[in-house]
Scaffold this motif. Structure first.
Motif, PDB file in Angstrom:
ATOM      1  N   LEU A 224       0.869  -1.113   0.000  1.00 25.59           N
ATOM      2  CA  LEU A 224       0.138   0.137  -0.171  1.00 25.59           C
ATOM      3  C   LEU A 224       0.800   1.224  -0.007  1.00 25.59           C
ATOM      4  CD1 LEU A 224      -2.717  -1.118   2.454  1.00 25.59           C
ATOM      5  CD2 LEU A 224      -2.924  -0.935  -0.011  1.00 25.59           C
ATOM      6  N   TRP A 225       1.984   1.097  -0.013  1.00 23.97           N
ATOM      7  CA  TRP A 225       2.912   2.212  -0.122  1.00 23.97           C
ATOM      8  C   TRP A 225       2.638   3.156  -1.261  1.00 23.97           C
ATOM      9  CZ3 TRP A 225       6.466   3.161   4.035  1.00 23.97           C
ATOM     10  CH2 TRP A 225       6.960   4.183   3.956  1.00 23.97           C
ATOM     11  N   ILE A 242       8.682  -4.510   1.963  1.00 26.17           N
ATOM     12  CA  ILE A 242       8.362  -3.277   2.721  1.00 26.17           C
ATOM     13  C   ILE A 242       9.735  -2.829   3.477  1.00 26.17           C
ATOM     14  CG2 ILE A 242       6.982  -2.184   4.517  1.00 26.17           C
ATOM     15  CD1 ILE A 242       4.650  -3.718   3.150  1.00 26.17           C
ATOM     16  N   ARG A 243      10.036  -3.907   4.096  1.00 22.16           N
ATOM     17  CA  ARG A 243      11.298  -3.336   4.891  1.00 22.16           C
ATOM     18  C   ARG A 243      12.338  -2.820   4.360  1.00 22.16           C
ATOM     19  NH1 ARG A 243      10.365  -8.374   8.079  1.00 22.16           N
ATOM     20  NH2 ARG A 243      11.825  -9.314   6.585  1.00 22.16           N
ATOM     21  N   THR A 244      12.667  -3.494   3.060  1.00 22.40           N
ATOM     22  CA  THR A 244      13.856  -3.087   2.401  1.00 22.40           C
ATOM     23  C   THR A 244      13.484  -1.850   1.475  1.00 22.40           C
ATOM     24  OG1 THR A 244      13.206  -4.553   0.661  1.00 22.40           O
ATOM     25  CG2 THR A 244      14.802  -5.486   2.252  1.00 22.40           C
ATOM     26  N   ALA A 245      12.411  -2.065   0.941  1.00 26.10           N
ATOM     27  CA  ALA A 245      12.200  -1.047  -0.199  1.00 26.10           C
ATOM     28  C   ALA A 245      11.641   0.230   0.429  1.00 26.10           C
ATOM     29  CB  ALA A 245      11.278  -1.488  -1.186  1.00 26.10           C
ATOM     30  N   HIS A 246      10.774   0.199   1.382  1.00 30.60           N
ATOM     31  CA  HIS A 246      10.064   1.526   1.848  1.00 30.60           C
ATOM     32  C   HIS A 246      10.546   1.811   3.310  1.00 30.60           C
ATOM     33  CE1 HIS A 246       7.733   1.015  -1.605  1.00 30.60           C
ATOM     34  NE2 HIS A 246       6.961  -0.088  -1.087  1.00 30.60           N
ATOM     35  N   LYS A 250      16.879  -3.548   6.964  1.00 27.16           N
ATOM     36  CA  LYS A 250      17.803  -4.671   6.546  1.00 27.16           C
ATOM     37  C   LYS A 250      16.609  -6.055   6.090  1.00 27.16           C
ATOM     38  CE  LYS A 250      22.239  -3.767   8.522  1.00 27.16           C
ATOM     39  NZ  LYS A 250      23.025  -3.861   9.760  1.00 27.16           N
ATOM     40  N   ALA A 251      16.865  -6.555   5.121  1.00 29.64           N
ATOM     41  CA  ALA A 251      15.860  -7.353   4.782  1.00 29.64           C
ATOM     42  C   ALA A 251      15.666  -8.751   5.774  1.00 29.64           C
ATOM     43  CB  ALA A 251      16.304  -8.212   3.347  1.00 29.64           C
ATOM     44  N   ASP A 252      17.107  -9.101   6.368  1.00 26.22           N
ATOM     45  CA  ASP A 252      17.246 -10.201   6.960  1.00 26.22           C
ATOM     46  C   ASP A 252      16.879  -9.714   8.519  1.00 26.22           C
ATOM     47  OD1 ASP A 252      19.328  -8.824   7.137  1.00 26.22           O
ATOM     48  OD2 ASP A 252      20.624 -10.514   7.425  1.00 26.22           O
ATOM     49  N   LEU A 253      16.338  -8.796   8.774  1.00 23.27           N
ATOM     50  CA  LEU A 253      16.049  -8.446  10.269  1.00 23.27           C
ATOM     51  C   LEU A 253      15.297  -9.684  10.839  1.00 23.27           C
ATOM     52  CD1 LEU A 253      16.746  -5.746  11.851  1.00 23.27           C
ATOM     53  CD2 LEU A 253      14.302  -5.121  11.587  1.00 23.27           C
ATOM     54  N   GLU A 254      15.982 -10.051  11.943  1.00 21.99           N
ATOM     55  CA  GLU A 254      15.539 -11.412  12.413  1.00 21.99           C
ATOM     56  C   GLU A 254      14.247 -11.030  13.091  1.00 21.99           C
ATOM     57  OE1 GLU A 254      17.469  -8.856  15.447  1.00 21.99           O
ATOM     58  OE2 GLU A 254      18.028  -9.679  13.328  1.00 21.99           O
ATOM     59  N   GLN A 255      14.197  -9.747  13.798  1.00 21.96           N
ATOM     60  CA  GLN A 255      12.908  -9.497  14.492  1.00 21.96           C
ATOM     61  C   GLN A 255      12.267  -8.394  14.058  1.00 21.96           C
ATOM     62  OE1 GLN A 255      13.375  -9.310  18.576  1.00 21.96           O
ATOM     63  NE2 GLN A 255      11.416 -10.181  19.124  1.00 21.96           N
ATOM     64  N   GLY A 258       6.916  -5.491  13.176  1.00 21.61           N
ATOM     65  CA  GLY A 258       5.505  -5.627  12.848  1.00 21.61           C
ATOM     66  C   GLY A 258       5.071  -4.422  12.034  1.00 21.61           C
ATOM     67  N   GLU A 259       5.638  -3.372  11.760  1.00 20.49           N
ATOM     68  CA  GLU A 259       5.299  -2.206  11.419  1.00 20.49           C
ATOM     69  C   GLU A 259       4.877  -2.618   9.961  1.00 20.49           C
ATOM     70  OE1 GLU A 259       8.288   1.009  11.364  1.00 20.49           O
ATOM     71  OE2 GLU A 259       6.774   2.225  10.277  1.00 20.49           O
ATOM     72  N   GLU A 260       5.793  -3.560   9.084  1.00 22.74           N
ATOM     73  CA  GLU A 260       5.312  -3.684   7.659  1.00 22.74           C
ATOM     74  C   GLU A 260       3.961  -3.995   7.469  1.00 22.74           C
ATOM     75  OE1 GLU A 260       7.200  -5.821   9.836  1.00 22.74           O
ATOM     76  OE2 GLU A 260       9.359  -5.290   9.063  1.00 22.74           O
ATOM     77  N   ASP A 261       3.315  -4.711   8.619  1.00 22.85           N
ATOM     78  CA  ASP A 261       1.861  -4.982   8.416  1.00 22.85           C
ATOM     79  C   ASP A 261       0.956  -3.575   7.892  1.00 22.85           C
ATOM     80  OD1 ASP A 261       2.522  -7.343   9.097  1.00 22.85           O
ATOM     81  OD2 ASP A 261       1.913  -7.396  11.199  1.00 22.85           O
ATOM     82  N   PHE A 262       1.589  -2.616   8.485  1.00 25.03           N
ATOM     83  CA  PHE A 262       0.726  -1.507   8.263  1.00 25.03           C
ATOM     84  C   PHE A 262       0.665  -1.055   6.719  1.00 25.03           C
ATOM     85  CE2 PHE A 262       1.500   0.187  12.823  1.00 25.03           C
ATOM     86  CZ  PHE A 262       0.815  -0.548  13.217  1.00 25.03           C
ATOM     87  N   TYR A 263       1.538  -1.501   6.143  1.00 23.20           N
ATOM     88  CA  TYR A 263       1.914  -1.068   4.743  1.00 23.20           C
ATOM     89  C   TYR A 263       1.422  -2.126   3.677  1.00 23.20           C
ATOM     90  CZ  TYR A 263       4.421   2.180   7.168  1.00 23.20           C
ATOM     91  OH  TYR A 263       4.742   3.024   8.461  1.00 23.20           O
ATOM     92  N   TYR A 264       0.742  -3.073   3.913  1.00 26.35           N
ATOM     93  CA  TYR A 264       0.140  -4.001   2.736  1.00 26.35           C
ATOM     94  C   TYR A 264      -1.094  -4.541   3.296  1.00 26.35           C
ATOM     95  CZ  TYR A 264       1.546  -8.036   5.488  1.00 26.35           C
ATOM     96  OH  TYR A 264       1.726  -9.243   6.391  1.00 26.35           O
ATOM     97  N   THR A 265      -1.680  -5.384   2.321  1.00 27.26           N
ATOM     98  CA  THR A 265      -2.994  -5.762   2.672  1.00 27.26           C
ATOM     99  C   THR A 265      -3.199  -7.060   1.659  1.00 27.26           C
ATOM    100  OG1 THR A 265      -5.462  -5.233   2.968  1.00 27.26           O
ATOM    101  CG2 THR A 265      -4.384  -4.601   0.857  1.00 27.26           C
ATOM    102  N   GLU A 266      -4.325  -7.639   2.253  1.00 26.86           N
ATOM    103  CA  GLU A 266      -4.526  -8.924   1.591  1.00 26.86           C
ATOM    104  C   GLU A 266      -5.432  -8.566   0.191  1.00 26.86           C
ATOM    105  OE1 GLU A 266      -5.738 -12.218   3.580  1.00 26.86           O
ATOM    106  OE2 GLU A 266      -4.626 -12.001   5.235  1.00 26.86           O
ATOM    107  N   LEU A 267      -5.195  -9.334  -0.608  1.00 32.08           N
ATOM    108  CA  LEU A 267      -6.275  -9.219  -1.963  1.00 32.08           C
ATOM    109  C   LEU A 267      -6.553 -10.691  -2.127  1.00 32.08           C
ATOM    110  CD1 LEU A 267      -4.383  -6.995  -4.228  1.00 32.08           C
ATOM    111  CD2 LEU A 267      -6.442  -6.443  -2.841  1.00 32.08           C
ATOM    112  N   ASP A 268      -7.936 -10.780  -2.744  1.00 29.52           N
ATOM    113  CA  ASP A 268      -8.388 -12.045  -2.953  1.00 29.52           C
ATOM    114  C   ASP A 268      -8.257 -11.960  -4.652  1.00 29.52           C
ATOM    115  OD1 ASP A 268      -8.776 -13.501  -0.956  1.00 29.52           O
ATOM    116  OD2 ASP A 268     -11.029 -12.715  -0.738  1.00 29.52           O
TER     117      ASP A 268
END
Length: 359
Positions: A224-225, A242-246, A250-255, A258-268
């Motif tokens: 949703l960015w 989202i972590r890496t691009a927006h 780091k992509a491999d951030l182990e922990q 959860g902020e990424e959750d805010f920036y995408y959504t599901e689609l059917d």
DNA sequence: CCTGCCGGGAC
DNA sequence: GTCCCGGCAGG
């Protein structure tokens, strides 16, 4: 500067601007934390939040104190989400003049039917209401002006009205509140039934949606960015994106927090449509996609055939668009002068219609 | 002539 | 998409 502080305060006081579109995932997160007693998960993409007002739930349907607790629970949930409960949810106005346009049958009645009273039922009820809300109408509302207090009912200003730092850029695109007046004025707004349909279908703006996903649909994850819209097939992939691009992490951030959750959504996604490319994935926005209600003469009736232009002779110019009449306002050129061209608005610099001094 | 801006081209 | 400008129309 305190950019993050500002953002978080906006989130608390109410979502605004870009943050608005991220709500569905937040709703889902809350949903996931609630005991759900076999309820369906909320339909995503149905929330366009805007804090305008809160009202105390007045329980209708004789639910008594359980209903009141439910009301508080709902407001708690929504307040933590930064969303307010639209008026129709809480079933006010039963004494007010005139019949309510359509949907607002109090959800409490619905919830009360579904669930029996038990300890801890409040959260379950709140979850149920979340479900109900997720299939509820998104009503284009008025600007966050002062809500008229309901006579005879307690009005609960739960969340503060939007702070000045958040409201400065307020626009009307995401307003989300029940406005009986505006509802009356938009007869074309489908009056969606409440969450559950006897035959087990969910209705979203009048469209029956199968309760179970069809085999031909696939869950995709859409970023949703702003101006990204990337669609991936896995949530982990989307979080990584989202972590890496927006978020610039780091992509491999182990922990992750959860902020990424805010920036995408599901689609059917209809699998068949995938073969045609992903261009049609843009989720239908219930607010923006609803065409304005123009009950004009040709609004009803047969759809006119595709306007086939008469076979035009080769050198013919289409009738020129009528030039906009010259406005009264002085434009950048006049105001700042040729020597201060850098002060002009962009459009003026490009010799386009002035954007700063509109007529 | 001055001004606003449409249409279209370059990038 | 941004940026620029020729040229037209209204005043």
């Amino acid at each position: 500067m305190g950019q993050e502080e500002t953002a978080s305060s906006c989130t608390r006081a109410g979502l605004d601007g870009d943050e608005e579109q991220f709500l569905p995932q937040r709703v889902l997160r809350h949903w996931n934390r609630l005991p759900r007693a076999g309820l369906e998960s909320p339909t995503l993409g149905m929330f366009t939040p805007r804090v305008a007002e809160a009202s105390v739930p007045r329980v209708s349907g004789g639910l008594g104190s359980a209903g009141e607790r439910l009301g508080l629970m709902i407001l708690k949930v929504f307040s933590s989400l930064g969303v307010l409960v639209p008026r129709w949810v809480v079933g006010r106005d039963e004494g007010s003049q005139g019949p309510r346009p359509s949907p607002p049958q109090p959800l409490f009645a619905l919830v009360g039917r579904k669930l029996s009273g038990k300890a801890g039922i409040d959260e379950v009820m709140a979850a149920a209401v979340l479900t109900s809300l997720s299939t509820s109408p998104l009503v284009l509302g008025h600007p966050p002006a002062a809500p008229a207090p309901e006579p005879g009912g307690e009005v609960w200003k739960e969340a503060p009205t939007m702070s000045s730092s958040c409201s400065s850029s307020s626009n009307t695109s995401g307003d989300w509140s029940w406005d009986p007046a505006s509802d009356r004025s938009t007869p074309s707004t489908p009056s969606p039934p409440l969450s559950s349909h006897p035959d087990g279908t969910h209705f979203v703006f009048g469209e029956p949606v199968p309760r179970k996903r069809k085999n031909s649909t696939k869950v995709m994850f859409k970023c949703l960015w702003k101006s990204c819209g990337k669609v991936l097939s896995s949530s982990s992939g989307m979080q990584k994106h989202i972590r890496t691009a927006h978020l610039g992490r780091k992509a491999d951030l182990e922990q992750s927090d959860g902020e990424e959750d805010f920036y995408y959504t599901e689609l059917d996604v209809d699998v068949e449509s995938l073969t045609d490319g992903l261009s049609s994935l843009t989720p239908v926005s219930p607010t923006s996609s609803v065409p304005p209600a123009f009950p004009g003469p040709e609004a009803q009736g047969p759809v006119p055939p595709v306007p086939l232009p008469t076979p035009a002779p080769p050198p013919p110019k289409p009738p020129a668009v009528p030039r906009r009449p010259r406005g009264e306002a002085k434009k950048c050129r006049k105001v700042y002068g040729m020597e201060n061209r850098e002060l002009w608005c962009t459009a003026c610099r490009w010799k386009k219609a002035c954007q700063r001094f509109l007529d």
